[in-house]
Design a protein around this motif. Structure first.
Motif, PDB file in Angstrom:
ATOM      1  N   UNK A  85      -0.180  -2.871   2.179  1.00 14.55           N
ATOM      2  CA  UNK A  85      -1.297  -2.182   2.821  1.00 14.55           C
ATOM      3  C   UNK A  85      -2.580  -2.497   2.058  1.00 14.55           C
ATOM      4  N   UNK A  86      -3.623  -2.858   2.824  1.00 19.60           N
ATOM      5  CA  UNK A  86      -4.932  -3.165   2.256  1.00 19.60           C
ATOM      6  C   UNK A  86      -6.001  -2.311   2.918  1.00 19.60           C
ATOM      7  N   UNK A  87      -7.105  -2.133   2.225  1.00 19.92           N
ATOM      8  CA  UNK A  87      -8.268  -1.469   2.798  1.00 19.92           C
ATOM      9  C   UNK A  87      -9.078  -2.498   3.581  1.00 19.92           C
ATOM     10  N   UNK A  93      -6.235  -3.936  -2.363  1.00 19.39           N
ATOM     11  CA  UNK A  93      -4.837  -3.586  -2.091  1.00 19.39           C
ATOM     12  C   UNK A  93      -4.609  -2.097  -2.314  1.00 19.39           C
ATOM     13  N   UNK A  94      -3.863  -1.466  -1.406  1.00 21.97           N
ATOM     14  CA  UNK A  94      -3.608  -0.026  -1.489  1.00 21.97           C
ATOM     15  C   UNK A  94      -2.198   0.266  -1.983  1.00 21.97           C
ATOM     16  N   UNK A  95      -1.204  -0.438  -1.404  1.00 23.06           N
ATOM     17  CA  UNK A  95       0.179  -0.127  -1.748  1.00 23.06           C
ATOM     18  C   UNK A  95       1.113  -1.269  -1.362  1.00 23.06           C
ATOM     19  N   UNK A 136      -5.046   9.545   4.913  1.00 24.84           N
ATOM     20  CA  UNK A 136      -6.138   8.720   5.430  1.00 24.84           C
ATOM     21  C   UNK A 136      -7.480   9.060   4.797  1.00 24.84           C
ATOM     22  N   UNK A 137      -7.543  10.168   4.070  1.00 29.33           N
ATOM     23  CA  UNK A 137      -8.779  10.532   3.371  1.00 29.33           C
ATOM     24  C   UNK A 137      -8.850   9.832   2.016  1.00 29.33           C
ATOM     25  N   UNK A 138      -7.726   9.871   1.285  1.00 25.93           N
ATOM     26  CA  UNK A 138      -7.677   9.262  -0.053  1.00 25.93           C
ATOM     27  C   UNK A 138      -7.156   7.827  -0.033  1.00 25.93           C
ATOM     28  N   UNK A 139      -6.766   7.333   1.148  1.00 27.09           N
ATOM     29  CA  UNK A 139      -6.198   5.979   1.260  1.00 27.09           C
ATOM     30  C   UNK A 139      -5.042   5.759   0.286  1.00 27.09           C
TER      31      UNK A 139
END
Length: 266
Positions: A85-87, A93-95, A136-139
């Motif tokens: 998962x990316x922003x 990169x998020x996770x 979805x607020x803190x990604x």
């Protein structure tokens, strides 16, 4: 024919080293996102075809991609068993999610929002369906999913999935001929409410209605089923897709792709 004759070829781009397996627009229609055989996810301008960014990290082919309802996150599934998962806004990169034991066959963000939490659902050749909680607020993503193992037959795997328009239901099709429906918004979390062997071969395509609690399933057995939710029960109508020749011989056609239009006329 008049409508399609107005289509104009906009641009042709050689953007990957090998076959492109999945493609989608972002929620605003500004970007086109592609996943390919070269292990890369690329973001392109929908206006001029310019390459905006390349996401790297997967070790094998990209099998599916999805964009969150908020248009902030991109999720990709791969043959390497991982979901990344990316922003979309910062490209950070998020996770990296690693619960599956075989290749990921689909990834989809659920349209349903509960507080700050939205589900990302992934399916795999290992027969598992994972519901990942995404803030979805803190990604951020909870690395421990709600996991269902659906493998009543040896070698069975989940092939396809589709959410209802509001995200309350998820339908999946698998190689064991079964259709399964999950209630995403159940009081105790996602719960399976239907499991039925409606086809006699692989269920390889599913699509929910854009407006109602109906979906269509397609299979290699040559049939398509229309499913509707009535009085707390899922009912189905069979569409016989067999072709009949001049000598009255029937030929089975594989139903491999299903789609519908926005106003539900077809």
């Amino acid at each position: 024919d008049l409508f399609y004759s107005k289509y104009v070829h906009h641009k042709r781009i050689l953007g990957h080293l090998s076959a492109v397996y999945c493609v989608c627009f972002d929620r605003a229609g500004k970007y086109i996102i592609t996943g390919a055989d070269d292990y890369l996810v690329k973001v392109w301008s929908a206006w001029d075809g310019r390459l905006i960014y390349t996401f790297r990290g997967h070790q094998l082919e990209i099998s599916d991609i999805s964009v969150s309802q908020e248009n902030t996150l991109i999720a990709s599934g791969s043959v390497d068993k991982q979901i990344r998962i990316w922003c979309l806004q910062t490209t950070a990169p998020i996770s990296v999610l690693t619960s599956h034991q075989q290749q990921v066959t689909s990834v989809k963000f659920c349209p349903l929002l509960k507080g700050n939490i939205r589900y990302l659902v992934s399916t795999s050749n290992d027969g598992s369906i994972c519901f990942w909680k995404v803030d979805v607020v803190n990604n951020s993503v909870d690395p421990k999913p709600i996991k269902f193992i659906e493998r009543p037959k040896p070698g069975a795997h989940i092939v396809c999935s589709s959410f209802s328009s509001g995200g309350a239901f998820l339908a999946t099709g698998s190689s064991d001929h079964y259709i399964r429906v999950f209630h995403v918004n159940a009081p105790q979390g996602p719960a399976k409410i239907l499991e039925i062997e409606a086809h006699s071969d692989h269920v390889d395509s599913l699509v929910f209605s854009n407006w109602s609690l109906k979906f269509v399933s397609g299979s290699k057995d040559g049939n398509a089923h229309i499913w509707s939710y009535e009085r707390q029960t899922w009912k189905n109508l069979t569409l016989d897709m067999c072709e009949v020749s001049k000598d009255s011989t029937k030929f089975l056609s594989n139903v491999s792709i299903i789609s519908n239009n926005n106003n539900e006329n077809s």
